[in-house]
Motif scaffolding. Structure first.
Motif, PDB file in Angstrom:
ATOM      1  N   LEU A 235       0.838  -1.196   0.000  1.00 17.89           N
ATOM      2  CA  LEU A 235       0.000   0.000   0.000  1.00 17.89           C
ATOM      3  C   LEU A 235       0.875   1.248   0.000  1.00 17.89           C
ATOM      4  N   THR A 236       0.625   2.137  -0.940  1.00 16.12           N
ATOM      5  CA  THR A 236       1.325   3.416  -0.984  1.00 16.12           C
ATOM      6  C   THR A 236       0.523   4.439  -0.196  1.00 16.12           C
ATOM      7  N   GLY A 237       1.125   5.001   0.812  1.00 13.08           N
ATOM      8  CA  GLY A 237       0.427   5.962   1.647  1.00 13.08           C
ATOM      9  C   GLY A 237      -0.126   5.309   2.901  1.00 13.08           C
ATOM     10  N   PRO A 238      -0.726   6.127   3.779  1.00 18.33           N
ATOM     11  CA  PRO A 238      -1.237   5.598   5.052  1.00 18.33           C
ATOM     12  C   PRO A 238      -2.465   4.723   4.854  1.00 18.33           C
ATOM     13  N   SER A 239      -2.661   3.800   5.776  1.00 19.87           N
ATOM     14  CA  SER A 239      -3.842   2.950   5.764  1.00 19.87           C
ATOM     15  C   SER A 239      -4.982   3.648   6.491  1.00 19.87           C
ATOM     16  N   GLU A 240      -6.203   3.429   6.009  1.00 20.43           N
ATOM     17  CA  GLU A 240      -7.386   3.979   6.652  1.00 20.43           C
ATOM     18  C   GLU A 240      -8.388   2.867   6.913  1.00 20.43           C
ATOM     19  N   ALA A 241      -9.244   3.081   7.890  1.00 17.31           N
ATOM     20  CA  ALA A 241     -10.268   2.093   8.232  1.00 17.31           C
ATOM     21  C   ALA A 241     -11.512   2.811   8.730  1.00 17.31           C
ATOM     22  N   VAL A 242     -12.612   2.067   8.852  1.00 20.37           N
ATOM     23  CA  VAL A 242     -13.879   2.598   9.358  1.00 20.37           C
ATOM     24  C   VAL A 242     -14.019   2.233  10.823  1.00 20.37           C
ATOM     25  N   TYR A 243     -14.455   3.199  11.620  1.00 19.20           N
ATOM     26  CA  TYR A 243     -14.585   3.007  13.063  1.00 19.20           C
ATOM     27  C   TYR A 243     -15.937   3.528  13.534  1.00 19.20           C
ATOM     28  N   ILE A 244     -16.330   3.061  14.710  1.00 19.18           N
ATOM     29  CA  ILE A 244     -17.535   3.553  15.367  1.00 19.18           C
ATOM     30  C   ILE A 244     -17.178   3.954  16.791  1.00 19.18           C
ATOM     31  N   LEU A 245     -17.538   5.166  17.159  1.00 15.52           N
ATOM     32  CA  LEU A 245     -17.277   5.688  18.500  1.00 15.52           C
ATOM     33  C   LEU A 245     -18.574   5.735  19.277  1.00 15.52           C
ATOM     34  N   ASP A 246     -18.578   5.109  20.436  1.00 12.73           N
ATOM     35  CA  ASP A 246     -19.698   5.221  21.366  1.00 12.73           C
ATOM     36  C   ASP A 246     -19.456   6.467  22.211  1.00 12.73           C
ATOM     37  N   LEU A 247     -20.277   7.486  22.043  1.00 10.88           N
ATOM     38  CA  LEU A 247     -20.045   8.758  22.721  1.00 10.88           C
ATOM     39  C   LEU A 247     -20.228   8.658  24.233  1.00 10.88           C
ATOM     40  N   ALA A 248     -20.985   7.673  24.696  1.00 12.10           N
ATOM     41  CA  ALA A 248     -21.220   7.544  26.132  1.00 12.10           C
ATOM     42  C   ALA A 248     -19.986   7.027  26.861  1.00 12.10           C
ATOM     43  N   ASN A 249     -19.384   5.973  26.327  1.00 11.19           N
ATOM     44  CA  ASN A 249     -18.223   5.396  27.015  1.00 11.19           C
ATOM     45  C   ASN A 249     -16.902   5.715  26.331  1.00 11.19           C
ATOM     46  N   LYS A 250     -16.941   6.440  25.212  1.00 14.58           N
ATOM     47  CA  LYS A 250     -15.763   6.873  24.463  1.00 14.58           C
ATOM     48  C   LYS A 250     -14.929   5.711  23.939  1.00 14.58           C
ATOM     49  N   LYS A 251     -15.558   4.565  23.743  1.00 10.19           N
ATOM     50  CA  LYS A 251     -14.850   3.420  23.177  1.00 10.19           C
ATOM     51  C   LYS A 251     -14.959   3.451  21.660  1.00 10.19           C
ATOM     52  N   VAL A 252     -13.817   3.203  21.001  1.00 14.95           N
ATOM     53  CA  VAL A 252     -13.765   3.161  19.548  1.00 14.95           C
ATOM     54  C   VAL A 252     -13.629   1.709  19.099  1.00 14.95           C
ATOM     55  N   ARG A 253     -14.484   1.304  18.185  1.00 13.11           N
ATOM     56  CA  ARG A 253     -14.462  -0.066  17.677  1.00 13.11           C
ATOM     57  C   ARG A 253     -14.287  -0.034  16.172  1.00 13.11           C
ATOM     58  N   ARG A 254     -13.439  -0.918  15.677  1.00 15.48           N
ATOM     59  CA  ARG A 254     -13.178  -0.977  14.243  1.00 15.48           C
ATOM     60  C   ARG A 254     -14.280  -1.765  13.540  1.00 15.48           C
ATOM     61  N   ILE A 255     -14.761  -1.222  12.409  1.00 11.08           N
ATOM     62  CA  ILE A 255     -15.787  -1.896  11.622  1.00 11.08           C
ATOM     63  C   ILE A 255     -15.172  -2.656  10.449  1.00 11.08           C
ATOM     64  N   SER A 256     -14.349  -1.995   9.640  1.00 11.83           N
ATOM     65  CA  SER A 256     -13.740  -2.657   8.486  1.00 11.83           C
ATOM     66  C   SER A 256     -12.641  -3.611   8.949  1.00 11.83           C
ATOM     67  N   PRO A 257     -12.407  -4.713   8.222  1.00 11.23           N
ATOM     68  CA  PRO A 257     -11.463  -5.736   8.680  1.00 11.23           C
ATOM     69  C   PRO A 257     -10.007  -5.309   8.554  1.00 11.23           C
ATOM     70  N   LYS A 258      -9.150  -5.937   9.317  1.00  9.28           N
ATOM     71  CA  LYS A 258      -7.712  -5.735   9.210  1.00  9.28           C
ATOM     72  C   LYS A 258      -7.255  -6.108   7.800  1.00  9.28           C
ATOM     73  N   GLY A 259      -6.235  -5.424   7.322  1.00 10.61           N
ATOM     74  CA  GLY A 259      -5.696  -5.710   6.008  1.00 10.61           C
ATOM     75  C   GLY A 259      -6.400  -4.998   4.880  1.00 10.61           C
ATOM     76  N   MET A 260      -7.415  -4.202   5.188  1.00 10.40           N
ATOM     77  CA  MET A 260      -8.172  -3.460   4.171  1.00 10.40           C
ATOM     78  C   MET A 260      -7.946  -1.970   4.349  1.00 10.40           C
ATOM     79  N   ASN A 261      -7.769  -1.279   3.232  1.00  9.67           N
ATOM     80  CA  ASN A 261      -7.655   0.173   3.251  1.00  9.67           C
ATOM     81  C   ASN A 261      -8.986   0.777   2.815  1.00  9.67           C
TER      82      ASN A 261
END
Length: 311
Positions: A235-261
């Protein structure tokens, strides 16, 4: 022809040529025309629009039909699936947003006093469109206009900061960012809220002007894509992914799988997450849809920059 997932039979209705004006003395798009196909599209609402190479495609899952538009970018399907907003460019580099009504075959340019506005984002009720616009101070701002070309406003027009990637928090509030802060405006341009992005999602992510933040329908979560520290071989350039943030507990969870840009994400008003991503060797982009729990399905096996209508 783009192949849709096995639940959808892809039948191309027609290709539509969008011819942009080449005159540097006229506002770009002034002479542009899109000749829609002669097949009646009545009651054939489209469900998804996306980019496929040098054309954009609108797909109706229910009717198993497609229509494509050559020479346009930034597809944005309306929530009811009947209209498509897109960006046209001319030879001078000017950009403008046009809206095609795919049922009655009309099209029109959003009447904004600028030579550079693009990336339409529909409100949930389909009555208005937000977009990025380059102002006279050479800054990026958020514009908003009703689809009948009334009520145009440029939000935060007086400040000296750039605001990127507008999304609708709800029918009365619009969100954008300046790479470091997330801003919420009302439709008059009044600044309602400002949050440091690092306070929301942490400091391990990098934010680009193309990254978007979407509030879920109930306002309790943020869906976003961002750069991360993943090292993806090839991959040329930085990797990006999709995340979901729960505003109540401030936990970030990844939605898109590892190895995907994933450079593009879109959230429908009924909380379905569409995104386009590539896996090694990072030359072939597919489109996926996920619910808020992370249940993912492949929707299109060749395409990017998806937007979805309501179910």
């Amino acid at each position: 022809m783009t192949k849709i997932s096995t639940t959808i039979l892809s039948i191309l209705i027609s290709s539509v040529a969008l011819i942009a004006s080449c005159s540097n003395n006229k506002s770009e798009g002034e002479n542009a025309k899109a000749v829609l196909d002669t097949v009646s599209l009545s009651n054939k609402n489209f469900a998804l629009a996306y980019q496929d190479g040098d054309k954009i495609v609108a797909t109706s899952i229910d009717t198993m039909k497609q229509i494509s538009f050559g020479g346009a970018v930034n597809p944005a399907i309306s929530p009811d699936g009947n209209k498509l907003a897109y960006t046209l460019s001319d030879s001078a580099g000017n950009r403008s947003i046009w809206v095609a009504d795919m049922e009655n075959k009309s099209q029109g340019k959003l009447q904004v006093n600028s030579n550079n506005y693009y990336q339409a984002m529909w409100s949930a009720d389909g009555s208005a469109i937000a977009f990025n616009i380059f102002n006279s101070k050479h800054l990026w701002k958020i514009g908003v206009i009703k689809t009948d070309n009334s009520g145009y406003a440029m939000l935060d027009s007086a400040s000296n900061i750039n605001i990127y990637a507008p999304t609708w928090k709800n029918e009365k509030e619009i969100v954008g960012h300046d790479l470091a802060r997330l801003y919420t405006f009302d439709l008059t341009g009044k600044l309602i809220d400002t949050k440091l992005i690092s306070d929301l999602i942490g400091k391990e992510f990098s934010i680009a002007s193309s990254n978007r933040f979407f509030y879920t329908k109930d306002g309790t979560k943020l869906i976003f894509n961002a750069g991360n520290a993943d090292v993806l071989d090839g991959l040329t350039g930085p990797s990006e992914a999709v995340y979901i943030l729960d505003l109540a507990n401030k936990k970030v969870r990844r939605i898109s799988p590892k190895g995907m840009n994933v450079p593009y994400v879109f959230l429908t008003a009924d909380d379905r997450i569409f995104y386009s991503g590539t896996e090694k060797p990072f030359t072939h982009s597919k489109i996926y849809v996920s619910d808020l729990d992370g249940n993912i399905k492949t929707v299109v096996d060749k395409g990017n920059n998806p937007t979805g209508a309501l179910k």
